[in-house]
Design a protein around this motif. Structure first.
Motif, short mmCIF file in Angstrom:
data_model
loop_
_atom_site.label_atom_id
_atom_site.label_comp_id
_atom_site.label_asym_id
_atom_site.label_seq_id
_atom_site.Cartn_x
_atom_site.Cartn_y
_atom_site.Cartn_z
N THR A 75 10.95 5.28 -13.58
CA THR A 75 9.51 5.09 -13.42
C THR A 75 9.07 3.74 -13.97
N THR A 98 2.77 6.67 -3.22
CA THR A 98 2.95 6.90 -4.65
C THR A 98 2.71 5.59 -5.40
N THR A 135 -3.37 12.74 -11.54
CA THR A 135 -3.64 12.30 -10.16
C THR A 135 -4.78 13.10 -9.55
N CYS A 141 -3.92 17.32 -5.18
CA CYS A 141 -3.14 16.10 -5.43
C CYS A 141 -3.39 15.08 -4.32
N ALA A 179 -5.30 11.71 -5.22
CA ALA A 179 -4.69 10.38 -5.08
C ALA A 179 -5.63 9.44 -4.34
N ASN A 188 9.46 3.72 -7.98
CA ASN A 188 9.86 5.03 -8.49
C ASN A 188 11.08 5.55 -7.73
N HIS A 220 0.76 10.49 -8.09
CA HIS A 220 1.59 11.29 -7.19
C HIS A 220 0.93 11.42 -5.82
N SER A 221 1.77 11.62 -4.80
CA SER A 221 1.24 11.69 -3.43
C SER A 221 1.04 13.11 -2.93
N SER A 234 8.03 7.59 0.10
CA SER A 234 6.62 7.93 -0.08
C SER A 234 5.86 6.67 -0.50
N VAL A 291 2.30 8.00 -13.26
CA VAL A 291 2.51 8.00 -11.81
C VAL A 291 1.28 8.54 -11.08
N ARG A 338 0.55 0.28 -5.99
CA ARG A 338 1.02 1.27 -5.01
C ARG A 338 2.47 0.88 -4.68
N LYS A 385 7.68 5.42 -3.78
CA LYS A 385 8.70 6.25 -4.42
C LYS A 385 9.75 6.63 -3.40
#
Length: 419
Positions: free
Chosen positions: A272, A175, A400, A98, A102, A255, A83-84, A172, A81, A118, A121
């Motif tokens: 996932t 993500t 990430t 993070c 990203a 996600n 992550h955002s 999100s 993943v 992209r 999530k």
């Protein structure tokens, strides 16, 4: 700066890339001493090595990895993943790195033509009591400057995920998913093309000062030998995944994550999608009896003894007995894992899944039994410690954040070692 003991006469590199193409690189040096040594060929070590050599190309570099392959452990056994940055405490390194990481990761994948999606999530509240926590998480994400966040209702959830049940969700869109091992190997390729050397099957077990020459390590045992504190202690937690059968992939688009429960130390089960088209479900989280043990019966006496004798582990277990028993049960009984997943996708059945891979999270734990929630960068004391910079806690979202972590490491190394 620092050196690791016992460099060979000629350092060599063999990288095998399995995503799309294969390339073998053999880099030899006529000397056996280096200005900078990076210990650990995971994604953080490789990103740091890449950043350092970009900034200081006149120095000589070697990266040491004890396994036959790079990115062999956490970097190659994660959920993939991007992550955002929603979950992390505002102002913390995790939050800052993070979000920055990203952004850098997406740009890097575009530049290197590495496949990614992209896909977004949804963090889904399925009970009324979860909604206040979800709204608080939304505010936290806004404080962390996570782009594109929004709260959506049940109708919008159904549009995004037709088979997902939920009252409200945090959307999100930033993500994504990627094969982090492919990214890590691309970092290695960059490092070697800029003149760096990688030596696999070379375990660093000690530090000795010779003359001007640095290293970093993610291993708490090795870091203690350079004068660092014995805390935080690294404790391994294994997570076992289920895999959705191909004919059931239509159940999941992106996600799908739970709202974190502050009573429990880990995030909970989630859905996932992967870059290879598979969909992972889970994981549970149980104490592993080997730091690099991916199977239920893997056991290492030293790792086990270190874990159960550590006061922090004892306190963590006492505080979470019921949680631990439930996680162990879910790892053994597929139906128990599926029951948790059905809270989000009721149509899911035991017949829709098979046992999947496992990963090990190297989690730092303090003496009071609390998970160390932020990245830990540490330099030791004494003659050796003054020449070493360690990354002592880098669980998710370290992949990430890897390029952003590399920037921090390069900043710190430049100052500390006067590069």
């Amino acid at each position: 700066m620092v050196t690791s003991v016992g460099f060979g006469r000629a350092a060599s590199l063999l990288i095998k890339r399995f995503s799309g193409f294969q390339a073998d690189y053999l880099v030899r040096r006529k000397y056996s001493s280096y200005d900078v040594a990076i210990v650990g060929g995971g994604i953080v070590g490789l990103a740091s090595a890449r950043e350092l050599i970009q900034r200081h190309p006149k120095l000589s570099y070697i990266l040491l990895e004890k396994e036959k392959e790079l990115a062999f452990h956490q970097s190659g056994h994660n959920s993939g993943v991007i992550h955002s940055g929603i979950y992390y405490t505002p102002g913390s390194l995790k939050a800052k790195l993070c979000v920055r990481g990203a952004e850098l990761s997406y740009a890097y994948c575009v530049k290197k033509d590495i496949p990614y999606k992209r896909c977004g999530k949804l963090i889904v509240a399925v009970e009324q009591e979860e909604i206040p926590r979800l709204k608080a998480l939304y505010k936290r994400g806004q404080q962390n400057n996570v782009p594109g966040l929004s709260l959506i209702d049940a109708k919008e959830i159904h549009k995004r995920e037709p088979y997902c049940r939920g009252l409200m969700a945090l959307d999100s869109p930033n993500t994504g998913i990627v094969d982090w091992r492919e990214v890590a190997l691309s970092y290695a390729e960059d490092f070697c093309e800029m003149g760096g050397t990688i030596k696999t099957q070379f375990e660093a077990t000690d530090f000795q000062i010779t003359k001007e020459s640095p290293a970093g390590s993610t291993d708490d045992r090795l870091s203690q030998k350079s004068g660092c504190s014995s805390e935080p202690c690294i404790v391994p937690f294994r997570g076992d995944y289920l895999v959705l059968k191909p004919e059931k992939h239509y159940l999941v688009n992106g996600n799908i994550y739970p709202v974190p429960d502050p009573r429990f130390p880990f995030l909970g089960v989630h859905f996932t999608p992967r870059m290879d088209g598979s969909v992972w479900l889970g994981p549970n989280a149980v104490l592993a009896f080997k730091r690099e043990g991916y199977n239920v019966y893997d056991f290492d006496l030293r790792d086990f003894t270190d874990a159960i004798s550590y006061r922090g582990v004892q306190k963590l277990v006492l505080k979470n007995v019921a949680f631990g028993v439930n996680e162990l049960y879910r790892g053994l009984v597929i139906a128990a894992q599926v029951k948790q997943l059905q809270r989000y996708i009721p149509e899911l059945t035991v017949n829709d899944v098979t046992r999947g891979p496992s990963g090990v999270r190297a989690q730092a734990l303090d003496k009071d039994g609390n998970l160390v929630d932020d990245f830990v960068f540490d330099g030791g004391s004494g003659v050796i410690g003054s020449r070493v910079l360690h990354v002592r806690n880098a669980p998710s979202p370290a992949a990430t954040s890897s390029l952003a972590i590399g920037e921090v490491i390069a900043d710190e190394a430049s100052k500390k070692f006067e590069l």
